[in-house]
Design a protein around this motif. Sequence first.
Motif, PDB file in Angstrom:
ATOM      1  N   GLN A  44       0.850  -1.198   0.000  1.00  0.00           N
ATOM      2  CA  GLN A  44       0.000   0.000   0.000  1.00  0.00           C
ATOM      3  C   GLN A  44       0.886   1.248   0.000  1.00  0.00           C
ATOM      4  OE1 GLN A  44      -2.476   0.938   3.457  1.00  0.00           O
ATOM      5  NE2 GLN A  44      -4.092   1.669   2.087  1.00  0.00           N
ATOM      6  N   GLU A  58       4.092   0.527   2.130  1.00  0.00           N
ATOM      7  CA  GLU A  58       4.078  -0.383   3.292  1.00  0.00           C
ATOM      8  C   GLU A  58       3.714  -1.778   2.827  1.00  0.00           C
ATOM      9  OE1 GLU A  58       1.357   0.680   6.478  1.00  0.00           O
ATOM     10  OE2 GLU A  58       1.889  -1.093   7.658  1.00  0.00           O
ATOM     11  N   LEU A  61       1.046  -8.229   5.194  1.00  0.00           N
ATOM     12  CA  LEU A  61       1.087  -9.674   5.013  1.00  0.00           C
ATOM     13  C   LEU A  61      -0.292 -10.256   4.740  1.00  0.00           C
ATOM     14  CD1 LEU A  61       3.072 -12.038   5.181  1.00  0.00           C
ATOM     15  CD2 LEU A  61       2.665 -12.111   7.638  1.00  0.00           C
ATOM     16  N   ARG A  62      -0.336 -11.217   3.826  1.00  0.00           N
ATOM     17  CA  ARG A  62      -1.578 -11.939   3.525  1.00  0.00           C
ATOM     18  C   ARG A  62      -1.301 -13.440   3.590  1.00  0.00           C
ATOM     19  NH1 ARG A  62      -3.103  -7.800   4.623  1.00  0.00           N
ATOM     20  NH2 ARG A  62      -4.170  -6.198   3.407  1.00  0.00           N
ATOM     21  N   PRO A  73      -4.427 -10.667   8.504  1.00  0.00           N
ATOM     22  CA  PRO A  73      -3.376 -10.633   9.523  1.00  0.00           C
ATOM     23  C   PRO A  73      -3.933 -10.298  10.914  1.00  0.00           C
ATOM     24  CG  PRO A  73      -3.154  -8.798   7.988  1.00  0.00           C
ATOM     25  CD  PRO A  73      -4.194  -9.698   7.428  1.00  0.00           C
ATOM     26  N   ILE A  77      -1.946 -12.874  13.058  1.00  0.00           N
ATOM     27  CA  ILE A  77      -0.786 -12.305  13.768  1.00  0.00           C
ATOM     28  C   ILE A  77      -0.881 -12.562  15.286  1.00  0.00           C
ATOM     29  CG2 ILE A  77       0.512 -10.194  14.324  1.00  0.00           C
ATOM     30  CD1 ILE A  77       1.056 -10.746  11.458  1.00  0.00           C
ATOM     31  N   ASP A  90       8.005 -12.789  10.993  1.00  0.00           N
ATOM     32  CA  ASP A  90       8.626 -11.476  10.763  1.00  0.00           C
ATOM     33  C   ASP A  90       9.884 -11.610   9.908  1.00  0.00           C
ATOM     34  OD1 ASP A  90       6.762  -9.992  12.153  1.00  0.00           O
ATOM     35  OD2 ASP A  90       8.036  -9.567  13.876  1.00  0.00           O
ATOM     36  N   VAL A  93       8.953 -12.007   6.383  1.00  0.00           N
ATOM     37  CA  VAL A  93       8.482 -10.734   5.822  1.00  0.00           C
ATOM     38  C   VAL A  93       9.664  -9.809   5.521  1.00  0.00           C
ATOM     39  CG1 VAL A  93       7.138  -8.633   6.271  1.00  0.00           C
ATOM     40  CG2 VAL A  93       6.217 -10.859   6.941  1.00  0.00           C
ATOM     41  N   ASN A 117       6.195  -4.013   8.885  1.00  0.00           N
ATOM     42  CA  ASN A 117       5.637  -4.121  10.249  1.00  0.00           C
ATOM     43  C   ASN A 117       6.402  -5.181  11.033  1.00  0.00           C
ATOM     44  OD1 ASN A 117       3.036  -2.431  10.290  1.00  0.00           O
ATOM     45  ND2 ASN A 117       2.916  -3.570   8.360  1.00  0.00           N
ATOM     46  N   ASP A 179       4.013   3.059  14.932  1.00  0.00           N
ATOM     47  CA  ASP A 179       2.727   2.720  14.321  1.00  0.00           C
ATOM     48  C   ASP A 179       1.588   2.885  15.325  1.00  0.00           C
ATOM     49  OD1 ASP A 179       1.026   1.821  12.347  1.00  0.00           O
ATOM     50  OD2 ASP A 179       1.950  -0.151  12.144  1.00  0.00           O
ATOM     51  N   ASP A 180       0.381   3.082  14.823  1.00  0.00           N
ATOM     52  CA  ASP A 180      -0.834   3.141  15.654  1.00  0.00           C
ATOM     53  C   ASP A 180      -0.703   4.165  16.772  1.00  0.00           C
ATOM     54  OD1 ASP A 180      -1.472   0.964  14.086  1.00  0.00           O
ATOM     55  OD2 ASP A 180      -1.237  -0.519  15.662  1.00  0.00           O
ATOM     56  N   GLU A 236      -3.003   7.537   8.992  1.00  0.00           N
ATOM     57  CA  GLU A 236      -3.435   6.238   8.463  1.00  0.00           C
ATOM     58  C   GLU A 236      -4.942   6.210   8.262  1.00  0.00           C
ATOM     59  OE1 GLU A 236      -1.146   2.594  10.061  1.00  0.00           O
ATOM     60  OE2 GLU A 236      -1.922   3.635  11.804  1.00  0.00           O
ATOM     61  N   GLU A 239      -9.799   7.902   4.189  1.00  0.00           N
ATOM     62  CA  GLU A 239     -10.774   7.375   3.221  1.00  0.00           C
ATOM     63  C   GLU A 239     -11.541   8.460   2.485  1.00  0.00           C
ATOM     64  OE1 GLU A 239     -13.280   4.712   5.411  1.00  0.00           O
ATOM     65  OE2 GLU A 239     -11.732   3.157   5.570  1.00  0.00           O
ATOM     66  N   GLY A 257      -4.188   5.401   2.871  1.00  0.00           N
ATOM     67  CA  GLY A 257      -5.567   4.946   3.029  1.00  0.00           C
ATOM     68  C   GLY A 257      -6.222   4.665   1.697  1.00  0.00           C
ATOM     69  N   TYR A 258      -7.451   4.158   1.785  1.00  0.00           N
ATOM     70  CA  TYR A 258      -8.165   3.738   0.582  1.00  0.00           C
ATOM     71  C   TYR A 258      -8.383   4.879  -0.400  1.00  0.00           C
ATOM     72  CZ  TYR A 258      -9.234  -0.506   3.303  1.00  0.00           C
ATOM     73  OH  TYR A 258      -9.152  -1.646   4.040  1.00  0.00           O
ATOM     74  N   PRO A 263      -4.369  -1.645  -0.348  1.00  0.00           N
ATOM     75  CA  PRO A 263      -3.231  -2.567  -0.496  1.00  0.00           C
ATOM     76  C   PRO A 263      -3.403  -3.421  -1.761  1.00  0.00           C
ATOM     77  CG  PRO A 263      -4.110  -2.652   1.740  1.00  0.00           C
ATOM     78  CD  PRO A 263      -5.088  -1.865   0.929  1.00  0.00           C
TER      79      PRO A 263
HETATM   80  P1  C2E Z   1      -1.370  -1.675  10.450  1.00  0.00           P
HETATM   81  O1  C2E Z   1       0.102  -1.823  10.378  1.00  0.00           O
HETATM   82  O2  C2E Z   1      -1.903  -0.538  11.242  1.00  0.00           O
HETATM   83  O3  C2E Z   1      -1.841  -1.609   8.932  1.00  0.00           O
HETATM   84  C1  C2E Z   1      -2.920  -0.818   8.459  1.00  0.00           C
HETATM   85  C2  C2E Z   1      -4.150  -1.656   8.224  1.00  0.00           C
HETATM   86  O4  C2E Z   1      -5.216  -0.821   7.767  1.00  0.00           O
HETATM   87  C3  C2E Z   1      -3.978  -2.708   7.133  1.00  0.00           C
HETATM   88  O5  C2E Z   1      -4.814  -3.812   7.488  1.00  0.00           O
HETATM   89  C4  C2E Z   1      -4.538  -1.990   5.895  1.00  0.00           C
HETATM   90  O6  C2E Z   1      -4.963  -2.879   4.893  1.00  0.00           O
HETATM   91  C5  C2E Z   1      -5.678  -1.245   6.498  1.00  0.00           C
HETATM   92  N1  C2E Z   1      -6.028  -0.030   5.756  1.00  0.00           N
HETATM   93  C6  C2E Z   1      -5.267   0.716   4.942  1.00  0.00           C
HETATM   94  N2  C2E Z   1      -5.949   1.797   4.493  1.00  0.00           N
HETATM   95  C7  C2E Z   1      -7.170   1.731   5.041  1.00  0.00           C
HETATM   96  C8  C2E Z   1      -8.341   2.576   4.950  1.00  0.00           C
HETATM   97  O7  C2E Z   1      -8.381   3.613   4.294  1.00  0.00           O
HETATM   98  N3  C2E Z   1      -9.426   2.173   5.679  1.00  0.00           N
HETATM   99  C9  C2E Z   1      -9.424   1.044   6.434  1.00  0.00           C
HETATM  100  N4  C2E Z   1     -10.533   0.733   7.092  1.00  0.00           N
HETATM  101  N5  C2E Z   1      -8.344   0.237   6.542  1.00  0.00           N
HETATM  102  C10 C2E Z   1      -7.231   0.575   5.848  1.00  0.00           C
HETATM  103  P2  C2E Z   1      -4.278  -5.301   7.357  1.00  0.00           P
HETATM  104  O8  C2E Z   1      -3.483  -5.435   6.099  1.00  0.00           O
HETATM  105  O9  C2E Z   1      -5.473  -6.177   7.538  1.00  0.00           O
HETATM  106  O10 C2E Z   1      -3.290  -5.462   8.568  1.00  0.00           O
HETATM  107  C11 C2E Z   1      -3.756  -5.408   9.896  1.00  0.00           C
HETATM  108  C12 C2E Z   1      -2.619  -5.339  10.881  1.00  0.00           C
HETATM  109  O11 C2E Z   1      -1.876  -6.570  10.875  1.00  0.00           O
HETATM  110  C13 C2E Z   1      -1.592  -4.258  10.568  1.00  0.00           C
HETATM  111  O12 C2E Z   1      -2.052  -3.014  11.033  1.00  0.00           O
HETATM  112  C14 C2E Z   1      -0.387  -4.772  11.329  1.00  0.00           C
HETATM  113  O13 C2E Z   1      -0.478  -4.431  12.685  1.00  0.00           O
HETATM  114  C15 C2E Z   1      -0.537  -6.274  11.169  1.00  0.00           C
HETATM  115  N6  C2E Z   1       0.352  -6.716  10.075  1.00  0.00           N
HETATM  116  C16 C2E Z   1       0.133  -6.675   8.734  1.00  0.00           C
HETATM  117  N7  C2E Z   1       1.190  -7.182   8.068  1.00  0.00           N
HETATM  118  C17 C2E Z   1       2.109  -7.536   9.004  1.00  0.00           C
HETATM  119  C18 C2E Z   1       3.432  -8.112   8.934  1.00  0.00           C
HETATM  120  O14 C2E Z   1       4.010  -8.363   7.871  1.00  0.00           O
HETATM  121  N8  C2E Z   1       4.054  -8.360  10.124  1.00  0.00           N
HETATM  122  C19 C2E Z   1       3.481  -8.056  11.324  1.00  0.00           C
HETATM  123  N9  C2E Z   1       4.179  -8.340  12.450  1.00  0.00           N
HETATM  124  N10 C2E Z   1       2.253  -7.497  11.421  1.00  0.00           N
HETATM  125  C20 C2E Z   1       1.574  -7.246  10.271  1.00  0.00           C
END
Ligand code: C2E
Length: 279
Positions: A44, A58, A61-62, A73, A77, A90, A93, A117, A179-180, A236, A239, A257-258, A263
Amino acid sequence: SKEIGRNSFQLYKASMNARSLERLSMLSRFQYALEHDEFELYFQPLQCLASGRISSVECLLRWNDPNLGMISPAQFIPLAEELGLIIKLDQWVINKACESMALWRRQGSDIRRIAINVSAQHLCQGDLAITVANSLSKHCLDGRFIELELTESSFISNLHEAKSELQKLKSLGVSIALDDFGTGYSALSYLTKLPIDTLKIDASFVAKIPDEYGNSEIVSAIIAMAKALNLQVVAEGVEKSEQRQFLQKLGCNIVQGYLFCKPLSADDWLRFYHAEKAT
Ligand code: C2E
Ligand code: CA
Ligand code: CA
Ligand code: CA
Protein backbone atom coordinates in the motif's frame (compact mmCIF):
# COMPACT_ATOMS: atom_id res chain seq x y z
CA SER A 1 -28.40 -27.39 39.60
CA LYS A 2 -25.61 -29.90 40.05
CA GLU A 3 -26.67 -31.32 36.68
CA ILE A 4 -26.49 -27.91 35.04
CA GLY A 5 -23.09 -27.34 36.54
CA ARG A 6 -21.81 -30.61 35.18
CA ASN A 7 -23.27 -29.98 31.75
CA SER A 8 -21.71 -26.58 31.47
CA PHE A 9 -18.40 -28.04 32.62
CA GLN A 10 -18.64 -30.69 29.90
CA LEU A 11 -19.39 -27.95 27.44
CA TYR A 12 -16.45 -25.97 28.72
CA LYS A 13 -14.18 -29.01 28.41
CA ALA A 14 -15.41 -29.69 24.90
CA SER A 15 -14.73 -26.15 23.81
CA MET A 16 -11.31 -26.24 25.48
CA ASN A 17 -10.49 -29.36 23.51
CA ALA A 18 -11.77 -27.81 20.33
CA ARG A 19 -9.63 -24.80 21.05
CA SER A 20 -6.44 -26.73 21.68
CA LEU A 21 -7.13 -28.86 18.63
CA GLU A 22 -7.66 -25.72 16.63
CA ARG A 23 -4.36 -24.36 17.94
CA LEU A 24 -2.57 -27.57 17.14
CA SER A 25 -3.86 -27.72 13.60
CA MET A 26 -3.16 -24.01 13.22
CA LEU A 27 0.39 -24.60 14.36
CA SER A 28 1.04 -27.27 11.75
CA ARG A 29 -0.86 -25.40 9.05
CA PHE A 30 1.19 -22.34 9.82
CA GLN A 31 4.49 -24.14 9.50
CA TYR A 32 3.29 -25.75 6.30
CA ALA A 33 2.24 -22.36 4.96
CA LEU A 34 5.65 -20.86 5.68
CA GLU A 35 7.37 -23.67 3.81
CA HIS A 36 4.95 -23.70 0.89
CA ASP A 37 4.73 -20.02 0.02
CA GLU A 38 1.16 -19.51 1.14
CA PHE A 39 2.13 -16.17 2.59
CA GLU A 40 2.25 -13.17 0.31
CA LEU A 41 3.05 -9.51 0.64
CA TYR A 42 0.58 -6.86 -0.45
CA PHE A 43 1.68 -3.28 -0.90
CA GLN A 44 0.00 0.00 0.00
CA PRO A 45 1.59 3.27 -1.12
CA LEU A 46 1.83 6.33 1.10
CA GLN A 47 1.27 9.71 -0.50
CA CYS A 48 3.19 12.91 0.08
CA LEU A 49 0.62 15.70 0.40
CA ALA A 50 2.87 18.50 -0.82
CA SER A 51 3.81 16.83 -4.12
CA GLY A 52 0.95 14.38 -4.57
CA ARG A 53 3.60 11.71 -5.22
CA ILE A 54 4.18 8.29 -3.69
CA SER A 55 6.52 8.74 -0.75
CA SER A 56 6.97 5.10 0.26
CA VAL A 57 5.16 1.79 0.37
CA GLU A 58 4.08 -0.38 3.29
CA CYS A 59 4.05 -4.14 2.95
CA LEU A 60 1.10 -5.95 4.49
CA LEU A 61 1.09 -9.67 5.01
CA ARG A 62 -1.58 -11.94 3.52
CA TRP A 63 -2.17 -15.63 4.13
CA ASN A 64 -3.77 -17.42 1.24
CA ASP A 65 -4.80 -20.80 2.62
CA PRO A 66 -5.95 -23.18 -0.16
CA ASN A 67 -8.92 -24.31 1.95
CA LEU A 68 -9.80 -21.25 3.99
CA GLY A 69 -8.98 -18.61 1.41
CA MET A 70 -7.49 -15.26 2.41
CA ILE A 71 -6.95 -14.98 6.15
CA SER A 72 -6.54 -11.49 7.57
CA PRO A 73 -3.38 -10.63 9.52
CA ALA A 74 -5.65 -9.26 12.25
CA GLN A 75 -6.60 -12.91 12.79
CA PHE A 76 -3.34 -14.77 12.36
CA ILE A 77 -0.79 -12.30 13.77
CA PRO A 78 -2.12 -12.56 17.35
CA LEU A 79 -2.20 -16.33 16.93
CA ALA A 80 1.35 -16.43 15.62
CA GLU A 81 2.40 -14.37 18.64
CA GLU A 82 0.65 -16.75 20.98
CA LEU A 83 2.17 -19.81 19.34
CA GLY A 84 5.69 -18.38 19.37
CA LEU A 85 5.90 -18.25 15.58
CA ILE A 86 5.86 -14.52 15.11
CA ILE A 87 9.62 -14.03 14.94
CA LYS A 88 9.89 -16.63 12.19
CA LEU A 89 7.08 -14.93 10.33
CA ASP A 90 8.63 -11.48 10.76
CA GLN A 91 11.90 -12.83 9.42
CA TRP A 92 10.09 -14.15 6.37
CA VAL A 93 8.48 -10.73 5.82
CA ILE A 94 11.74 -8.80 6.30
CA ASN A 95 13.54 -11.03 3.84
CA LYS A 96 10.72 -10.87 1.28
CA ALA A 97 10.44 -7.08 1.61
CA CYS A 98 14.20 -6.62 1.06
CA GLU A 99 14.07 -9.00 -1.90
CA SER A 100 11.17 -7.05 -3.45
CA MET A 101 12.78 -3.67 -2.93
CA ALA A 102 16.11 -4.89 -4.35
CA LEU A 103 14.29 -6.25 -7.42
CA TRP A 104 12.37 -2.99 -8.00
CA ARG A 105 15.56 -0.99 -7.76
CA ARG A 106 17.34 -3.28 -10.21
CA GLN A 107 14.39 -2.73 -12.55
CA GLY A 108 15.11 0.99 -12.37
CA SER A 109 12.31 2.17 -10.12
CA ASP A 110 12.94 5.01 -7.70
CA ILE A 111 10.67 3.84 -4.87
CA ARG A 112 12.23 5.52 -1.91
CA ARG A 113 11.46 3.19 0.93
CA ILE A 114 9.57 0.07 1.94
CA ALA A 115 7.94 -0.03 5.37
CA ILE A 116 7.85 -3.32 7.24
CA ASN A 117 5.64 -4.12 10.25
CA VAL A 118 7.47 -5.78 13.09
CA SER A 119 5.77 -7.52 15.97
CA ALA A 120 6.15 -6.01 19.44
CA GLN A 121 7.68 -9.23 20.75
CA HIS A 122 10.46 -9.09 18.22
CA LEU A 123 12.39 -6.04 19.30
CA CYS A 124 13.68 -7.39 22.59
CA GLN A 125 13.38 -11.16 22.14
CA GLY A 126 14.87 -11.78 18.75
CA ASP A 127 17.92 -10.39 17.08
CA LEU A 128 15.97 -7.92 14.99
CA ALA A 129 18.99 -5.85 13.95
CA ILE A 130 20.86 -9.01 12.94
CA THR A 131 17.90 -10.31 10.93
CA VAL A 132 17.65 -6.98 9.15
CA ALA A 133 21.41 -6.75 8.54
CA ASN A 134 21.43 -10.28 7.09
CA SER A 135 18.49 -9.62 4.77
CA LEU A 136 20.02 -6.36 3.59
CA SER A 137 23.33 -7.93 2.74
CA LYS A 138 21.71 -10.99 1.17
CA HIS A 139 19.91 -8.73 -1.29
CA CYS A 140 22.66 -6.09 -1.59
CA LEU A 141 20.28 -3.43 -0.31
CA ASP A 142 21.17 -0.29 1.59
CA GLY A 143 19.43 0.16 4.95
CA ARG A 144 18.10 3.56 3.96
CA PHE A 145 15.61 1.81 1.69
CA ILE A 146 13.73 0.31 4.57
CA GLU A 147 11.69 1.55 7.48
CA LEU A 148 10.48 -0.59 10.37
CA GLU A 149 7.05 0.04 11.86
CA LEU A 150 6.82 -0.71 15.55
CA THR A 151 4.09 -0.12 18.10
CA GLU A 152 4.58 1.39 21.52
CA SER A 153 4.04 -1.99 23.17
CA SER A 154 7.47 -2.95 21.76
CA PHE A 155 9.18 -0.68 24.28
CA ILE A 156 7.30 -1.51 27.44
CA SER A 157 9.10 -4.56 28.69
CA ASN A 158 12.58 -3.15 28.37
CA LEU A 159 13.15 0.39 27.24
CA HIS A 160 16.92 0.13 27.58
CA GLU A 161 17.13 -3.01 25.44
CA ALA A 162 14.74 -1.50 22.89
CA LYS A 163 16.86 1.61 22.64
CA SER A 164 20.09 -0.27 21.98
CA GLU A 165 18.39 -2.46 19.35
CA LEU A 166 16.96 0.62 17.64
CA GLN A 167 20.37 2.27 17.65
CA LYS A 168 21.86 -0.76 15.90
CA LEU A 169 19.12 -0.48 13.27
CA LYS A 170 19.75 3.24 12.87
CA SER A 171 23.42 2.58 12.28
CA LEU A 172 22.38 0.38 9.34
CA GLY A 173 20.59 3.42 7.91
CA VAL A 174 17.14 1.99 8.65
CA SER A 175 14.42 4.39 9.73
CA ILE A 176 11.92 3.77 12.49
CA ALA A 177 8.20 4.53 12.53
CA LEU A 178 5.92 4.44 15.51
CA ASP A 179 2.73 2.72 14.32
CA ASP A 180 -0.83 3.14 15.65
CA PHE A 181 0.20 6.26 17.55
CA GLY A 182 -2.27 7.46 20.13
CA THR A 183 -3.68 4.05 20.99
CA GLY A 184 -2.52 1.66 23.66
CA TYR A 185 0.28 2.61 25.95
CA SER A 186 1.14 6.06 24.65
CA ALA A 187 3.97 7.40 26.70
CA LEU A 188 5.17 10.59 25.11
CA SER A 189 8.63 10.18 26.63
CA TYR A 190 9.35 7.46 24.04
CA LEU A 191 9.42 10.13 21.40
CA THR A 192 12.49 11.77 22.87
CA LYS A 193 14.16 8.74 24.42
CA LEU A 194 14.15 6.59 21.29
CA PRO A 195 15.52 7.30 17.81
CA ILE A 196 12.17 7.57 16.04
CA ASP A 197 11.79 9.15 12.61
CA THR A 198 8.11 8.84 11.80
CA LEU A 199 4.86 8.94 13.69
CA LYS A 200 1.82 7.18 12.26
CA ILE A 201 -1.46 8.56 13.61
CA ASP A 202 -3.82 5.69 14.19
CA ALA A 203 -6.75 5.32 11.80
CA SER A 204 -9.24 5.54 14.67
CA PHE A 205 -8.48 9.27 15.02
CA VAL A 206 -8.60 9.87 11.29
CA ALA A 207 -11.99 8.12 11.07
CA LYS A 208 -13.51 10.74 13.40
CA ILE A 209 -12.25 13.74 11.43
CA PRO A 210 -13.61 16.34 11.35
CA ASP A 211 -16.92 15.61 13.06
CA GLU A 212 -16.39 14.25 16.52
CA TYR A 213 -15.96 16.75 19.35
CA GLY A 214 -12.38 17.05 20.62
CA ASN A 215 -10.98 14.63 18.07
CA SER A 216 -9.75 17.24 15.62
CA GLU A 217 -7.96 19.02 18.46
CA ILE A 218 -6.15 15.80 19.40
CA VAL A 219 -5.07 15.16 15.82
CA SER A 220 -3.97 18.74 15.43
CA ALA A 221 -1.95 18.55 18.68
CA ILE A 222 -0.26 15.30 17.58
CA ILE A 223 0.75 16.87 14.27
CA ALA A 224 2.07 20.02 15.96
CA MET A 225 4.04 17.98 18.48
CA ALA A 226 5.52 15.74 15.79
CA LYS A 227 6.60 18.75 13.76
CA ALA A 228 8.16 20.38 16.81
CA LEU A 229 10.14 17.19 17.41
CA ASN A 230 11.17 17.01 13.75
CA LEU A 231 9.30 13.81 13.07
CA GLN A 232 7.50 12.90 9.88
CA VAL A 233 3.76 12.49 10.39
CA VAL A 234 1.67 9.96 8.53
CA ALA A 235 -2.10 9.78 8.88
CA GLU A 236 -3.44 6.24 8.46
CA GLY A 237 -6.83 5.14 7.18
CA VAL A 238 -7.60 8.25 5.12
CA GLU A 239 -10.77 7.37 3.22
CA LYS A 240 -12.44 10.72 2.51
CA SER A 241 -11.21 13.80 0.72
CA GLU A 242 -12.43 16.02 3.55
CA GLN A 243 -10.16 14.10 5.93
CA ARG A 244 -7.27 14.62 3.56
CA GLN A 245 -7.98 18.34 3.27
CA PHE A 246 -8.23 18.74 7.01
CA LEU A 247 -4.94 16.89 7.57
CA GLN A 248 -3.20 18.94 4.92
CA LYS A 249 -4.37 22.16 6.54
CA LEU A 250 -2.87 21.01 9.85
CA GLY A 251 0.48 20.38 8.19
CA CYS A 252 0.41 16.59 8.02
CA ASN A 253 3.11 15.46 5.55
CA ILE A 254 1.90 12.09 4.41
CA VAL A 255 -1.37 10.17 4.09
CA GLN A 256 -2.18 6.51 3.64
CA GLY A 257 -5.57 4.95 3.03
CA TYR A 258 -8.17 3.74 0.58
CA LEU A 259 -8.66 7.28 -0.77
CA PHE A 260 -5.23 7.17 -2.41
CA CYS A 261 -4.85 3.42 -2.86
CA LYS A 262 -5.81 0.18 -1.16
CA PRO A 263 -3.23 -2.57 -0.50
CA LEU A 264 -2.36 -4.26 -3.82
CA SER A 265 -0.69 -7.46 -4.98
CA ALA A 266 2.89 -7.01 -6.21
CA ASP A 267 1.85 -6.84 -9.88
CA ASP A 268 -0.98 -4.39 -9.27
CA TRP A 269 1.24 -2.25 -7.09
CA LEU A 270 3.90 -1.95 -9.80
CA ARG A 271 1.21 -1.03 -12.33
CA PHE A 272 -0.08 1.64 -9.93
CA TYR A 273 3.44 2.94 -9.37
CA HIS A 274 4.19 3.27 -13.10
CA ALA A 275 0.82 4.88 -13.81
CA GLU A 276 1.40 7.44 -11.04
CA LYS A 277 4.87 8.18 -12.33
CA ALA A 278 3.57 8.82 -15.83
CA THR A 279 1.22 11.58 -14.66
P1 C2E B 1 -1.37 -1.68 10.45
O1 C2E B 1 0.10 -1.82 10.38
O2 C2E B 1 -1.90 -0.54 11.24
O3 C2E B 1 -1.84 -1.61 8.93
C1 C2E B 1 -2.92 -0.82 8.46
C2 C2E B 1 -4.15 -1.66 8.22
O4 C2E B 1 -5.22 -0.82 7.77
C3 C2E B 1 -3.98 -2.71 7.13
O5 C2E B 1 -4.81 -3.81 7.49
C4 C2E B 1 -4.54 -1.99 5.89
O6 C2E B 1 -4.96 -2.88 4.89
C5 C2E B 1 -5.68 -1.24 6.50
N1 C2E B 1 -6.03 -0.03 5.76
C6 C2E B 1 -5.27 0.72 4.94
N2 C2E B 1 -5.95 1.80 4.49
C7 C2E B 1 -7.17 1.73 5.04
C8 C2E B 1 -8.34 2.58 4.95
O7 C2E B 1 -8.38 3.61 4.29
N3 C2E B 1 -9.43 2.17 5.68
C9 C2E B 1 -9.42 1.04 6.43
N4 C2E B 1 -10.53 0.73 7.09
N5 C2E B 1 -8.34 0.24 6.54
C10 C2E B 1 -7.23 0.58 5.85
P2 C2E B 1 -4.28 -5.30 7.36
O8 C2E B 1 -3.48 -5.44 6.10
O9 C2E B 1 -5.47 -6.18 7.54
O10 C2E B 1 -3.29 -5.46 8.57
C11 C2E B 1 -3.76 -5.41 9.90
C12 C2E B 1 -2.62 -5.34 10.88
O11 C2E B 1 -1.88 -6.57 10.88
C13 C2E B 1 -1.59 -4.26 10.57
O12 C2E B 1 -2.05 -3.01 11.03
C14 C2E B 1 -0.39 -4.77 11.33
O13 C2E B 1 -0.48 -4.43 12.68
C15 C2E B 1 -0.54 -6.27 11.17
N6 C2E B 1 0.35 -6.72 10.07
C16 C2E B 1 0.13 -6.67 8.73
N7 C2E B 1 1.19 -7.18 8.07
C17 C2E B 1 2.11 -7.54 9.00
C18 C2E B 1 3.43 -8.11 8.93
O14 C2E B 1 4.01 -8.36 7.87
N8 C2E B 1 4.05 -8.36 10.12
C19 C2E B 1 3.48 -8.06 11.32
N9 C2E B 1 4.18 -8.34 12.45
N10 C2E B 1 2.25 -7.50 11.42
C20 C2E B 1 1.57 -7.25 10.27
CA1 CA C 1 1.78 -0.55 9.94
CA1 CA D 1 -1.21 1.34 11.99
CA1 CA E 1 -2.08 -2.10 13.86
